[in-house]
Scaffold this motif. Structure first.
Motif, PDB file in Angstrom:
ATOM      1  N   ALA A  16       0.679  -1.313  -0.002  1.00  0.00           N
ATOM      2  CA  ALA A  16       0.041   0.009   0.037  1.00  0.00           C
ATOM      3  C   ALA A  16       1.046   1.387   0.113  1.00  0.00           C
ATOM      4  O   ALA A  16       0.426   2.226  -0.489  1.00  0.00           O
ATOM      5  N   LYS A  17       2.052   1.320   0.487  1.00  0.00           N
ATOM      6  CA  LYS A  17       2.890   2.452   0.692  1.00  0.00           C
ATOM      7  C   LYS A  17       3.236   2.931  -0.693  1.00  0.00           C
ATOM      8  O   LYS A  17       3.635   3.872  -0.957  1.00  0.00           O
ATOM      9  N   ASN A  18       3.333   1.981  -1.718  1.00  0.00           N
ATOM     10  CA  ASN A  18       3.602   2.364  -3.051  1.00  0.00           C
ATOM     11  C   ASN A  18       2.679   3.551  -3.825  1.00  0.00           C
ATOM     12  O   ASN A  18       2.996   4.093  -4.588  1.00  0.00           O
ATOM     13  N   PHE A  19       1.611   3.466  -3.144  1.00  0.00           N
ATOM     14  CA  PHE A  19       0.483   4.516  -3.760  1.00  0.00           C
ATOM     15  C   PHE A  19       0.201   5.680  -2.745  1.00  0.00           C
ATOM     16  O   PHE A  19      -0.804   6.498  -2.926  1.00  0.00           O
ATOM     17  N   GLY A  20       0.990   5.868  -1.700  1.00  0.00           N
ATOM     18  CA  GLY A  20       0.863   7.058  -1.218  1.00  0.00           C
ATOM     19  C   GLY A  20      -0.500   7.097  -0.332  1.00  0.00           C
ATOM     20  O   GLY A  20      -0.816   6.319   0.309  1.00  0.00           O
ATOM     21  N   ALA A  21      -1.085   8.481  -0.498  1.00  0.00           N
ATOM     22  CA  ALA A  21      -2.340   8.356   0.214  1.00  0.00           C
ATOM     23  C   ALA A  21      -3.733   7.808  -0.517  1.00  0.00           C
ATOM     24  O   ALA A  21      -4.605   7.838   0.074  1.00  0.00           O
ATOM     25  N   HIS A  22      -3.429   7.244  -1.804  1.00  0.00           N
ATOM     26  CA  HIS A  22      -4.283   6.772  -2.708  1.00  0.00           C
ATOM     27  C   HIS A  22      -4.557   5.396  -2.214  1.00  0.00           C
ATOM     28  O   HIS A  22      -3.554   4.725  -1.897  1.00  0.00           O
ATOM     29  N   PRO A  23      -5.777   4.905  -2.435  1.00  0.00           N
ATOM     30  CA  PRO A  23      -6.059   3.414  -2.220  1.00  0.00           C
ATOM     31  C   PRO A  23      -5.360   2.389  -3.163  1.00  0.00           C
ATOM     32  O   PRO A  23      -5.365   2.986  -4.297  1.00  0.00           O
ATOM     33  N   PRO A  37      -5.505  -0.040  -5.988  1.00  0.00           N
ATOM     34  CA  PRO A  37      -6.289  -0.515  -6.803  1.00  0.00           C
ATOM     35  C   PRO A  37      -6.907  -1.841  -6.544  1.00  0.00           C
ATOM     36  O   PRO A  37      -6.224  -2.709  -6.103  1.00  0.00           O
ATOM     37  N   GLU A  38      -8.280  -2.056  -6.643  1.00  0.00           N
ATOM     38  CA  GLU A  38      -8.728  -3.399  -6.166  1.00  0.00           C
ATOM     39  C   GLU A  38      -8.377  -4.575  -7.147  1.00  0.00           C
ATOM     40  O   GLU A  38      -7.792  -5.576  -6.187  1.00  0.00           O
ATOM     41  N   ALA A  39      -7.866  -4.475  -8.374  1.00  0.00           N
ATOM     42  CA  ALA A  39      -7.363  -5.486  -9.029  1.00  0.00           C
ATOM     43  C   ALA A  39      -5.948  -5.941  -8.360  1.00  0.00           C
ATOM     44  O   ALA A  39      -5.595  -7.186  -8.427  1.00  0.00           O
ATOM     45  N   LEU A  40      -5.394  -4.854  -8.114  1.00  0.00           N
ATOM     46  CA  LEU A  40      -3.900  -5.119  -7.517  1.00  0.00           C
ATOM     47  C   LEU A  40      -4.083  -5.932  -6.319  1.00  0.00           C
ATOM     48  O   LEU A  40      -3.300  -6.695  -5.616  1.00  0.00           O
ATOM     49  N   GLN A  41      -4.948  -5.273  -5.350  1.00  0.00           N
ATOM     50  CA  GLN A  41      -5.245  -5.934  -3.977  1.00  0.00           C
ATOM     51  C   GLN A  41      -5.531  -7.400  -4.264  1.00  0.00           C
ATOM     52  O   GLN A  41      -4.962  -8.529  -3.648  1.00  0.00           O
ATOM     53  N   GLN A  42      -6.561  -7.774  -5.145  1.00  0.00           N
ATOM     54  CA  GLN A  42      -6.710  -9.064  -5.445  1.00  0.00           C
ATOM     55  C   GLN A  42      -5.644  -9.878  -5.895  1.00  0.00           C
ATOM     56  O   GLN A  42      -5.145 -10.982  -5.501  1.00  0.00           O
ATOM     57  N   LEU A  43      -4.605  -9.356  -6.842  1.00  0.00           N
ATOM     58  CA  LEU A  43      -3.625 -10.007  -7.285  1.00  0.00           C
ATOM     59  C   LEU A  43      -2.624 -10.277  -6.284  1.00  0.00           C
ATOM     60  O   LEU A  43      -1.800 -11.163  -6.218  1.00  0.00           O
ATOM     61  N   LEU A  44      -2.319  -9.500  -5.144  1.00  0.00           N
ATOM     62  CA  LEU A  44      -1.445  -9.626  -4.231  1.00  0.00           C
ATOM     63  C   LEU A  44      -1.823 -10.871  -3.613  1.00  0.00           C
ATOM     64  O   LEU A  44      -1.008 -11.637  -3.175  1.00  0.00           O
ATOM     65  N   LYS A  45      -3.191 -10.991  -3.259  1.00  0.00           N
ATOM     66  CA  LYS A  45      -3.706 -12.140  -2.184  1.00  0.00           C
ATOM     67  C   LYS A  45      -3.342 -13.563  -2.925  1.00  0.00           C
ATOM     68  O   LYS A  45      -2.937 -14.517  -2.600  1.00  0.00           O
ATOM     69  N   PHE A  46      -3.484 -13.571  -4.388  1.00  0.00           N
ATOM     70  CA  PHE A  46      -3.041 -14.726  -5.549  1.00  0.00           C
ATOM     71  C   PHE A  46      -1.692 -14.765  -5.440  1.00  0.00           C
ATOM     72  O   PHE A  46      -1.177 -16.052  -5.074  1.00  0.00           O
ATOM     73  N   GLN A  47      -0.823 -13.866  -5.050  1.00  0.00           N
ATOM     74  CA  GLN A  47       0.749 -13.905  -5.285  1.00  0.00           C
ATOM     75  C   GLN A  47       1.244 -14.463  -3.842  1.00  0.00           C
ATOM     76  O   GLN A  47       1.973 -15.435  -3.915  1.00  0.00           O
ATOM     77  N   GLU A  48       0.420 -14.121  -2.810  1.00  0.00           N
ATOM     78  CA  GLU A  48       0.888 -14.477  -1.380  1.00  0.00           C
ATOM     79  C   GLU A  48       0.719 -15.954  -1.330  1.00  0.00           C
ATOM     80  O   GLU A  48       1.290 -16.727  -0.842  1.00  0.00           O
ATOM     81  N   LEU A 108       4.465   9.136 -10.744  1.00  0.00           N
ATOM     82  CA  LEU A 108       4.567   7.814 -11.135  1.00  0.00           C
ATOM     83  C   LEU A 108       4.587   6.736  -9.597  1.00  0.00           C
ATOM     84  O   LEU A 108       5.028   7.343  -8.659  1.00  0.00           O
ATOM     85  N   TYR A 109       4.199   5.801  -9.746  1.00  0.00           N
ATOM     86  CA  TYR A 109       3.708   4.786  -8.680  1.00  0.00           C
ATOM     87  C   TYR A 109       4.228   3.389  -9.049  1.00  0.00           C
ATOM     88  O   TYR A 109       3.451   2.551  -9.606  1.00  0.00           O
ATOM     89  N   ASP A 159      -8.666   7.707  -9.554  1.00  0.00           N
ATOM     90  CA  ASP A 159      -9.094   5.943 -10.094  1.00  0.00           C
ATOM     91  C   ASP A 159      -7.831   5.529 -10.367  1.00  0.00           C
ATOM     92  O   ASP A 159      -7.666   5.471 -11.850  1.00  0.00           O
ATOM     93  N   PHE A 160      -7.056   4.944  -9.607  1.00  0.00           N
ATOM     94  CA  PHE A 160      -5.634   4.498 -10.418  1.00  0.00           C
ATOM     95  C   PHE A 160      -5.881   3.211 -11.112  1.00  0.00           C
ATOM     96  O   PHE A 160      -4.919   2.803 -11.690  1.00  0.00           O
ATOM     97  N   SER A 161      -6.911   2.537 -10.881  1.00  0.00           N
ATOM     98  CA  SER A 161      -7.179   1.398 -11.712  1.00  0.00           C
ATOM     99  C   SER A 161      -7.537   1.825 -13.130  1.00  0.00           C
ATOM    100  O   SER A 161      -7.284   0.739 -14.007  1.00  0.00           O
ATOM    101  N   GLU A 162      -7.554   2.890 -13.435  1.00  0.00           N
ATOM    102  CA  GLU A 162      -7.484   3.425 -14.929  1.00  0.00           C
ATOM    103  C   GLU A 162      -6.577   4.091 -15.447  1.00  0.00           C
ATOM    104  O   GLU A 162      -6.457   4.757 -16.665  1.00  0.00           O
TER     105      GLU A 162
END
Length: 184
Positions: A8-15, A17-28, A63-64, A86-89
């Motif tokens: 989450a630190k990669n995105f500073g104060a921004h949430p 993105p949901e797709a990356l949250q889900q991918l991180l769970k898959f990667q874990e 850049l993030y 909306d960082f997902s876009e």
């Protein structure tokens, strides 16, 4: 292993993105670099950008970095070209360990499809993916493709060109003009 709070630190104060949250769970569950050749989500402190490209605050603020693109130092980042929150876009750009900076996908879902190709990008004067028929597939590539279809209704790709070309037609000229103000 990158934890959710670290990522989450990669995105500073921004949430994140949901797709990356889900991918991180898959990667874990599967492991770093285990579902696509050379790819893995990670925590990035922007030091690669600072030391390899520019330490200008305005450059770094837009850049993030969030993922390794290959095993030799290339990485993916989101480019916040406007005030979109909306960082997902946001477009995904790749910074090559031997030089080269390119828009590679119109958004995160485009990148998620690209990595189904299961090959490291080659980045220098252009961005390409190449896979030899003798290359061993990543251990969890089939599980990743199934996950991507189930989670996002996205099909795997056999050719990366259309995703890259479409993204570059839309964003590459603006990205090139923007980055030139920070380095030549």
């Amino acid at each position: 292993m990158t934890t959710t709070p670290e990522f989450a630190k990669n995105f500073g104060a921004h949430p994140v993105p949901e797709a990356l949250q889900q991918l991180l769970k898959f990667q874990e569950a599967t492991g770093f670099e285990s579902y696509s050749e050379g790819f893995g989500l990670l925590h990035d402190d922007k030091s690669g950008l600072q030391h390899g490209w520019s330490d200008h605050p305005d450059f770094l603020a837009r850049l993030y970095p969030f993922a390794q693109a290959n095993g030799s130092g290339s990485f993916y980042a989101l480019w916040q070209y406007d005030d979109t929150t909306d960082f997902s876009e946001l477009p995904v750009v790749v910074f090559g360990d031997e030089g080269g900076e390119f828009v590679i996908a119109e958004n995160i879902t485009g990148l998620l499809q690209l990595i189904t190709f299961d090959s490291e990008p080659m980045i220098y004067e252009e961005i390409t993916f190449y896979k030899d028929e003798d290359d061993e597939p990543s251990e969890y590539i089939d599980a990743y493709k199934e996950w991507l279809l189930r989670q996002f209704k996205l099909e795997p790709v056999e050719d990366t060109t259309h995703i890259i070309t479409k993204a570059q037609e839309k964003h590459q000229a603006a990205f090139d003009a923007w980055k030139q103000q920070y380095f030549g």
